[in-house]
Structure formats: structure tokens, C-alpha cells
Design a protein around this motif. Structure first.
Motif, PDB file in Angstrom:
ATOM      1  N   GLN A   1       0.837  -1.193   0.000  1.00 11.96           N
ATOM      2  CA  GLN A   1       0.000   0.000   0.000  1.00 11.96           C
ATOM      3  C   GLN A   1       0.872   1.243   0.000  1.00 11.96           C
ATOM      4  O   GLN A   1       1.937   1.250   0.624  1.00 11.96           O
ATOM      5  N   THR A   2       0.389   2.318  -0.642  1.00 13.80           N
ATOM      6  CA  THR A   2       1.134   3.571  -0.560  1.00 13.80           C
ATOM      7  C   THR A   2       1.021   4.123   0.861  1.00 13.80           C
ATOM      8  O   THR A   2       0.068   3.804   1.595  1.00 13.80           O
TER       9      THR A   2
ATOM     10  N   SER B   1      -2.247   5.839   1.188  1.00 13.93           N
ATOM     11  CA  SER B   1      -3.371   4.920   1.427  1.00 13.93           C
ATOM     12  C   SER B   1      -3.419   4.493   2.891  1.00 13.93           C
ATOM     13  O   SER B   1      -4.494   4.420   3.502  1.00 13.93           O
TER      14      SER B   1
ATOM     15  N   SER C   1      -2.133  16.291  -9.679  1.00 17.32           N
ATOM     16  CA  SER C   1      -2.864  15.235 -10.390  1.00 17.32           C
ATOM     17  C   SER C   1      -2.418  13.839  -9.947  1.00 17.32           C
ATOM     18  O   SER C   1      -3.156  12.871 -10.103  1.00 17.32           O
ATOM     19  N   ARG C   2      -1.227  13.751  -9.345  1.00 18.77           N
ATOM     20  CA  ARG C   2      -0.745  12.436  -8.909  1.00 18.77           C
ATOM     21  C   ARG C   2      -1.597  11.850  -7.794  1.00 18.77           C
ATOM     22  O   ARG C   2      -1.524  10.657  -7.512  1.00 18.77           O
ATOM     23  N   PHE C   3      -2.433  12.676  -7.174  1.00 16.96           N
ATOM     24  CA  PHE C   3      -3.303  12.200  -6.097  1.00 16.96           C
ATOM     25  C   PHE C   3      -4.767  12.100  -6.521  1.00 16.96           C
ATOM     26  O   PHE C   3      -5.629  11.822  -5.695  1.00 16.96           O
ATOM     27  N   ALA C   4      -5.059  12.314  -7.803  1.00 20.99           N
ATOM     28  CA  ALA C   4      -6.447  12.348  -8.273  1.00 20.99           C
ATOM     29  C   ALA C   4      -7.202  11.062  -7.956  1.00 20.99           C
ATOM     30  O   ALA C   4      -8.387  11.083  -7.625  1.00 20.99           O
ATOM     31  N   ALA C   5      -6.530   9.926  -8.036  1.00 23.62           N
ATOM     32  CA  ALA C   5      -7.194   8.634  -7.831  1.00 23.62           C
ATOM     33  C   ALA C   5      -7.717   8.456  -6.409  1.00 23.62           C
ATOM     34  O   ALA C   5      -8.579   7.605  -6.170  1.00 23.62           O
ATOM     35  N   TYR C   6      -7.236   9.255  -5.470  1.00 20.91           N
ATOM     36  CA  TYR C   6      -7.664   9.097  -4.078  1.00 20.91           C
ATOM     37  C   TYR C   6      -9.016   9.751  -3.800  1.00 20.91           C
ATOM     38  O   TYR C   6      -9.634   9.482  -2.776  1.00 20.91           O
ATOM     39  N   GLY C   7      -9.451  10.633  -4.692  1.00 23.59           N
ATOM     40  CA  GLY C   7     -10.773  11.234  -4.567  1.00 23.59           C
ATOM     41  C   GLY C   7     -10.957  12.161  -3.375  1.00 23.59           C
ATOM     42  O   GLY C   7     -12.075  12.359  -2.907  1.00 23.59           O
TER      43      GLY C   7
END
Length: 195
Positions: free
Chosen positions: A28-29, A32, A54-60
Motif C-alpha cells: 500500500q502507498t 493509502s 494530479s498524482r493524487f487524483a485517484a484518491y478522490g
């Protein structure tokens, strides 16, 4: 009280050699892991970060940038300015490189803050961990003034100037801080030993 949370992930990670938030520990990062630790304890959660957001976009999650990057306190200020208009009473911050943060971090900080004149409390075990703290939103203006003063922006100096209480935690490993690849390897070993 309405407590929001912010993960402080704005550091330059010079000693680690790459973005700490995205480094993997046991699959896990670190971001996360921090989300999993803090999100259940707060009403809302955001990430304080700089650079390419944008590198954190997936975390919502909302990503908060520093107005003027001057270390962790700039992230705290961004957090307070985000949280106050949304109705938060205080913000609990957690450094992204603290993957074993306690599951009772927020309630223990809240209890300690009841004994602080300005409602500020920091985590402490064998030593202080001022990046893991509860910050009343009323401290935004004093913090902005402190950062603008030219004083070295040390988190503990600001906390002590505002009579921070200490929330005592018995387990020093809960605040194990990952700064280098050796620290990362040691944390991996701790996880494997616990299995």
C-alpha cells in the motif's frame, strides 16, 4: 465539535529520494495507509500537498496546496483555511510518513485539547510528534502571522507559543517516522514480524 482531518504530504522527501506519499509499504502507498488510519476518525478528510496535484487524483480527496511553502505549518494553515468555511471546529493533522498512527489518535487529541487554553494538542510518546496534532480553526490568523514573521517555521515552536497540551500515547512505534529507505525497510520488517 466537528473534526476534520488533513494528511500532511507536502514535504520534498529529499532523504527518501522519491515522493513519500506514493512509496509502497506492504503493498500500500503511505498515503493509502494514512487515509485508512485517519478517515474513520474524522468527519471529512483532505490531503495537503504541493507540486503536480494530479498524482493524487485517484484518491478522490480534496488536495490543498500551500500558499507559500514553508514546511508543515504551511500545510496546517491550508488545512485550517479549508476547514473553517465548511463548519469545522478543528483539524487533526497526520504526517503521511507515519504509517502506524494509532486508531484512537483523534479522541486522545480531543481529550488533551480540553486542558489547553487555546484547544491545541500534539501527540507525544517518548518524544513530541507535533505534526500529529489537533488545531482549532481559530488559530488560522495567528498561524498566518507566525509564518509571515520570518521566524523559522518550526511546528513545535508555534505549538508551544500557543500552550499546546500533550496527548500521551504509550506506544512509540505508533509514530515511527519514515524518512529514509532504511526506515522503510525497518517498517516493512515490523509488519512482517507482526504477521
Amino acid at each position: 465539535m466537528r473534526i476534520f482531518g488533513v494528511i500532511l504530504a507536502g514535504g520534498e522527501s529529499r532523504r527518501m529520494g522519491s515522493d513519500k506519499a506514493l512509496i509502497r509499504l506492504a503493498g500500500q502507498t503511505l498515503l493509502s495507509r494514512s487515509i485508512a488510519r485517519l478517515e474513520p476518525q474524522v468527519e471529512r478528510l483532505a490531503v495537503s500537498a504541493n507540486g503536480d496535484l494530479s498524482r493524487f487524483a485517484a484518491y478522490g480527496l480534496p488536495i490543498l496546496s500551500d500558499e507559500t511553502p514553508r514546511g508543515p505549518l504551511s500545510g496546517v494553515l491550508a488545512a485550517l483555511r479549508w476547514a473553517a468555511p465548511l463548519g469545522a471546529t478543528a483539524v487533526v493533522t497526520l504526517a503521511v510518513d507515519t504509517p502506524f498512527a494509532p486508531g484512537d489518535l483523534v479522541p486522545q487529541l480531543c481529550l488533551a485539547a480540553e486542558n489547553a487554553p487555546e484547544g491545541l494538542a500534539i501527540a507525544s510518546s517518548a518524544k513530541d510528534h507535533p505534526a500529529c496534532a489537533i488545531w482549532p480553526v481559530a488559530l488560522a490568523d495567528p498561524l498566518a502571522a507566525f509564518l509571515a514573521s520570518g521566524t523559522k517555521p518550526r511546528v513545535l515552536a508555534f505549538a508551544e507559543a500557543h500552550q499546546a497540551a500533550r496527548a500521551q500515547f504509550p506506544d512509540e512505534a505508533a509514530f515511527y517516522n519514515l524518512n529514509t529507505r532504511d526506515d522503510l525497510a525497518a517498517a516493512q520488517a515490523l509488519i512482517e514480524t507482526a504477521r
